[in-house]
Structures are given as structure tokens and as C-alpha cells.
Design a protein around this motif. Structure first.
Motif, PDB file in Angstrom:
ATOM      1  N   GLY A 138       0.842  -1.042  -0.079  1.00  0.00           N
ATOM      2  CA  GLY A 138      -0.061   0.117   0.152  1.00  0.00           C
ATOM      3  C   GLY A 138       0.819   1.350   0.093  1.00  0.00           C
ATOM      4  N   TYR A 139       2.109   1.130  -0.001  1.00  0.00           N
ATOM      5  CA  TYR A 139       3.061   2.417   0.062  1.00  0.00           C
ATOM      6  C   TYR A 139       4.272   2.134  -1.040  1.00  0.00           C
ATOM      7  CZ  TYR A 139       1.112   3.480   4.383  1.00  0.00           C
ATOM      8  OH  TYR A 139       0.189   3.987   5.628  1.00  0.00           O
ATOM      9  N   GLU A 140       4.671   3.289  -1.545  1.00  0.00           N
ATOM     10  CA  GLU A 140       5.816   3.354  -2.338  1.00  0.00           C
ATOM     11  C   GLU A 140       6.990   2.937  -1.663  1.00  0.00           C
ATOM     12  OE1 GLU A 140       5.864   6.799  -4.669  1.00  0.00           O
ATOM     13  OE2 GLU A 140       4.187   6.781  -5.259  1.00  0.00           O
ATOM     14  N   THR A 141       7.941   2.039  -2.090  1.00  0.00           N
ATOM     15  CA  THR A 141       9.317   1.845  -1.463  1.00  0.00           C
ATOM     16  C   THR A 141      10.015   3.037  -1.485  1.00  0.00           C
ATOM     17  OG1 THR A 141       9.198  -0.477  -2.647  1.00  0.00           O
ATOM     18  CG2 THR A 141      11.160   0.647  -1.720  1.00  0.00           C
ATOM     19  N   GLY A 142      10.611   3.122  -0.310  1.00  0.00           N
ATOM     20  CA  GLY A 142      11.478   4.323   0.078  1.00  0.00           C
ATOM     21  C   GLY A 142      12.852   3.842   0.346  1.00  0.00           C
ATOM     22  N   HIS A 143      13.831   4.828  -0.217  1.00  0.00           N
ATOM     23  CA  HIS A 143      15.226   4.454  -0.170  1.00  0.00           C
ATOM     24  C   HIS A 143      15.932   5.586   0.523  1.00  0.00           C
ATOM     25  CE1 HIS A 143      14.677   1.370  -3.042  1.00  0.00           C
ATOM     26  NE2 HIS A 143      14.027   2.159  -3.672  1.00  0.00           N
ATOM     27  N   ARG A 144      16.859   5.246   1.169  1.00  0.00           N
ATOM     28  CA  ARG A 144      17.722   6.429   1.830  1.00  0.00           C
ATOM     29  C   ARG A 144      19.094   5.815   1.857  1.00  0.00           C
ATOM     30  NH1 ARG A 144      16.004   9.968   5.958  1.00  0.00           N
ATOM     31  NH2 ARG A 144      14.565  10.347   4.279  1.00  0.00           N
ATOM     32  N   SER A 145      20.126   6.604   1.499  1.00  0.00           N
ATOM     33  CA  SER A 145      21.571   6.291   1.447  1.00  0.00           C
ATOM     34  C   SER A 145      22.173   6.844   2.809  1.00  0.00           C
ATOM     35  CB  SER A 145      22.190   7.326   0.471  1.00  0.00           C
ATOM     36  OG  SER A 145      23.581   7.154   0.443  1.00  0.00           O
ATOM     37  N   LEU A 146      22.987   5.746   3.379  1.00  0.00           N
ATOM     38  CA  LEU A 146      23.598   5.909   4.555  1.00  0.00           C
ATOM     39  C   LEU A 146      25.143   6.202   4.329  1.00  0.00           C
ATOM     40  CD1 LEU A 146      21.015   4.382   5.457  1.00  0.00           C
ATOM     41  CD2 LEU A 146      22.125   4.025   7.487  1.00  0.00           C
ATOM     42  N   PRO A 147      25.659   7.441   4.332  1.00  0.00           N
ATOM     43  CA  PRO A 147      27.176   7.532   4.003  1.00  0.00           C
ATOM     44  C   PRO A 147      27.981   6.921   4.808  1.00  0.00           C
ATOM     45  CG  PRO A 147      26.175   9.638   4.648  1.00  0.00           C
ATOM     46  CD  PRO A 147      25.013   8.573   4.825  1.00  0.00           C
ATOM     47  N   SER A 148      29.022   6.354   4.336  1.00  0.00           N
ATOM     48  CA  SER A 148      30.200   5.715   5.279  1.00  0.00           C
ATOM     49  C   SER A 148      31.060   7.173   5.170  1.00  0.00           C
ATOM     50  CB  SER A 148      30.948   4.878   4.528  1.00  0.00           C
ATOM     51  OG  SER A 148      32.144   4.528   5.158  1.00  0.00           O
ATOM     52  N   ASP A 149      31.640   7.345   6.544  1.00  0.00           N
ATOM     53  CA  ASP A 149      32.381   8.481   7.001  1.00  0.00           C
ATOM     54  C   ASP A 149      33.535   8.025   7.744  1.00  0.00           C
ATOM     55  OD1 ASP A 149      33.197  11.063   7.050  1.00  0.00           O
ATOM     56  OD2 ASP A 149      31.466  11.908   8.284  1.00  0.00           O
ATOM     57  N   VAL A 150      34.684   8.804   7.876  1.00  0.00           N
ATOM     58  CA  VAL A 150      35.816   8.660   8.644  1.00  0.00           C
ATOM     59  C   VAL A 150      35.541   8.649  10.095  1.00  0.00           C
ATOM     60  CG1 VAL A 150      38.325   8.835   9.122  1.00  0.00           C
ATOM     61  CG2 VAL A 150      37.630   8.651   6.599  1.00  0.00           C
ATOM     62  N   SER A 151      35.698   7.835  10.883  1.00  0.00           N
ATOM     63  CA  SER A 151      35.454   7.740  12.414  1.00  0.00           C
ATOM     64  C   SER A 151      36.510   9.002  12.977  1.00  0.00           C
ATOM     65  CB  SER A 151      35.394   6.414  12.966  1.00  0.00           C
ATOM     66  OG  SER A 151      35.552   6.663  14.414  1.00  0.00           O
ATOM     67  N   VAL A 152      36.058   9.712  13.852  1.00  0.00           N
ATOM     68  CA  VAL A 152      36.891  10.547  14.661  1.00  0.00           C
ATOM     69  C   VAL A 152      38.046   9.712  15.444  1.00  0.00           C
ATOM     70  CG1 VAL A 152      36.936  12.117  16.592  1.00  0.00           C
ATOM     71  CG2 VAL A 152      34.968  12.129  15.024  1.00  0.00           C
ATOM     72  N   MET A 153      37.691   8.439  15.999  1.00  0.00           N
ATOM     73  CA  MET A 153      38.805   7.725  16.518  1.00  0.00           C
ATOM     74  C   MET A 153      39.810   7.411  15.710  1.00  0.00           C
ATOM     75  SD  MET A 153      37.690   7.434  19.589  1.00  0.00           S
ATOM     76  CE  MET A 153      38.751   6.104  20.198  1.00  0.00           C
ATOM     77  N   THR A 154      39.695   7.308  14.409  1.00  0.00           N
ATOM     78  CA  THR A 154      40.772   7.167  13.347  1.00  0.00           C
ATOM     79  C   THR A 154      41.733   8.159  13.727  1.00  0.00           C
ATOM     80  OG1 THR A 154      39.311   6.163  11.850  1.00  0.00           O
ATOM     81  CG2 THR A 154      41.141   6.802  11.004  1.00  0.00           C
ATOM     82  N   PHE A 155      41.488   9.159  13.629  1.00  0.00           N
ATOM     83  CA  PHE A 155      42.536  10.357  13.863  1.00  0.00           C
ATOM     84  C   PHE A 155      43.259  10.116  14.991  1.00  0.00           C
ATOM     85  CE2 PHE A 155      39.265  12.128  11.412  1.00  0.00           C
ATOM     86  CZ  PHE A 155      39.847  12.505  10.104  1.00  0.00           C
ATOM     87  N   GLY A 156      42.816   9.716  16.270  1.00  0.00           N
ATOM     88  CA  GLY A 156      43.671   9.437  17.356  1.00  0.00           C
ATOM     89  C   GLY A 156      44.262   8.274  17.178  1.00  0.00           C
ATOM     90  N   ASN A 157      43.600   7.125  16.663  1.00  0.00           N
ATOM     91  CA  ASN A 157      44.654   5.955  16.269  1.00  0.00           C
ATOM     92  C   ASN A 157      45.781   6.302  15.568  1.00  0.00           C
ATOM     93  OD1 ASN A 157      42.864   4.443  17.992  1.00  0.00           O
ATOM     94  ND2 ASN A 157      41.767   3.506  16.275  1.00  0.00           N
ATOM     95  N   ALA A 158      45.723   6.842  14.638  1.00  0.00           N
ATOM     96  CA  ALA A 158      46.700   7.585  13.648  1.00  0.00           C
ATOM     97  C   ALA A 158      47.815   8.274  14.500  1.00  0.00           C
ATOM     98  CB  ALA A 158      46.255   8.320  12.266  1.00  0.00           C
ATOM     99  N   LEU A 159      47.370   9.029  15.256  1.00  0.00           N
ATOM    100  CA  LEU A 159      48.118  10.042  15.996  1.00  0.00           C
ATOM    101  C   LEU A 159      49.067   9.165  17.042  1.00  0.00           C
ATOM    102  CD1 LEU A 159      49.157  12.870  16.873  1.00  0.00           C
ATOM    103  CD2 LEU A 159      47.352  13.117  18.547  1.00  0.00           C
ATOM    104  N   PHE A 160      48.448   8.177  17.678  1.00  0.00           N
ATOM    105  CA  PHE A 160      49.062   7.584  18.811  1.00  0.00           C
ATOM    106  C   PHE A 160      49.647   6.205  18.315  1.00  0.00           C
ATOM    107  CE2 PHE A 160      46.258  10.179  21.333  1.00  0.00           C
ATOM    108  CZ  PHE A 160      47.212  10.993  21.955  1.00  0.00           C
ATOM    109  N   GLY A 161      49.100   5.650  17.335  1.00  0.00           N
ATOM    110  CA  GLY A 161      49.350   4.358  16.912  1.00  0.00           C
ATOM    111  C   GLY A 161      50.068   4.258  15.437  1.00  0.00           C
ATOM    112  N   GLY A 162      50.310   5.715  15.064  1.00  0.00           N
ATOM    113  CA  GLY A 162      51.150   5.741  13.991  1.00  0.00           C
ATOM    114  C   GLY A 162      50.394   5.063  12.709  1.00  0.00           C
ATOM    115  N   VAL A 163      51.271   4.659  11.742  1.00  0.00           N
ATOM    116  CA  VAL A 163      51.111   4.142  10.472  1.00  0.00           C
ATOM    117  C   VAL A 163      50.215   2.683  10.707  1.00  0.00           C
ATOM    118  CG1 VAL A 163      51.784   2.994   8.422  1.00  0.00           C
ATOM    119  CG2 VAL A 163      52.725   5.108   9.061  1.00  0.00           C
TER     120      VAL A 163
END
Length: 110
Positions: free
Chosen positions: A53-78
Motif C-alpha cells: 500500500g506504500y511506495e518503496t522508500g530509499h535512503r543512502s547512509l554515507p560511510s564517513d571516517v570515524s573521529v577515533m581514526t585520527f586518534g589511532n593514527a596520532l598515537f598508533g602511527g601508521v
């Protein structure tokens, strides 16, 4: 791989929603509202929700870089940055998604 919970709500409730990434089904919430558990990844997700009884709905959920990644790069390096990228922890999706489905006029009684 790192996983994430995504809350899915719809108007109307009681809808069946499937989350896909690059055409592959990852999770299903049936009925809404509910929570999907997905593996994080570099590619966006697509939420497709349907109900008779309804039209199909669609929504994109973008993948983004986590804030934690920057901390891991800073403290864990490469090495820390490489581990996050390889196990998916580097990426994050929205925590919640809401879709409004439009009634299908073709299914209305005459």
C-alpha cells in the motif's frame, strides 16, 4: 570487522527494511522500528523499505571516517591507521535513519 548498530524508524511503523552495500544484503529490520547490526565499511549503505500500500522508500547512509581514526593514527602511527582500515573500524555510518513512506494511490480502494 568492526560492527555498528543502526536504528531504523519509519512512518508508518511496521515496515520491512533491508540494508545493502554494493548490491549485497547486510541486514534486515522487519518490522520497524528496530536495530540493524552491520559490518562497517568504506562504501555507503542503502536502506530500502517497503510495505503493501506504500511506495518503496530509499535512503543512502554515507560511510564517513570515524573521529577515533585520527586518534589511532596520532598515537598508533601508521600501524594503528592500517589496522583501523583493514578491520573497518576506520569507518562509521549514521547511528539512526528515519524514512517516511508515501501511500501508493494505485492501491487505494475505488
Amino acid at each position: 570487522m568492526a560492527t555498528q548498530q543502526i536504528t531504523i524508524a519509519t512512518d508508518p511503523p511496521g515496515v520491512s527494511c533491508t540494508l545493502t552495500r554494493q548490491g549485497l544484503s547486510l541486514a534486515k529490520v522487519d518490522p520497524t522500528p528496530g536495530i540493524a547490526l552491520v559490518e562497517r565499511g568504506e562504501s555507503d549503505l542503502l536502506a530500502s523499505c517497503s510495505k503493501p500500500g506504500y511506495e518503496t522508500g530509499h535512503r543512502s547512509l554515507p560511510s564517513d571516517v570515524s573521529v577515533m581514526t585520527f586518534g589511532n593514527a596520532l598515537f598508533g602511527g601508521v600501524i594503528g591507521s592500517f589496522i583501523d582500515r583493514s578491520n573497518g573500524a576506520r569507518y562509521v555510518y549514521p547511528d539512526a535513519v528515519s524514512l517516511v513512506l508515501t501511500p501508493n494511490p494505485a492501491s487505494a480502494p475505488p
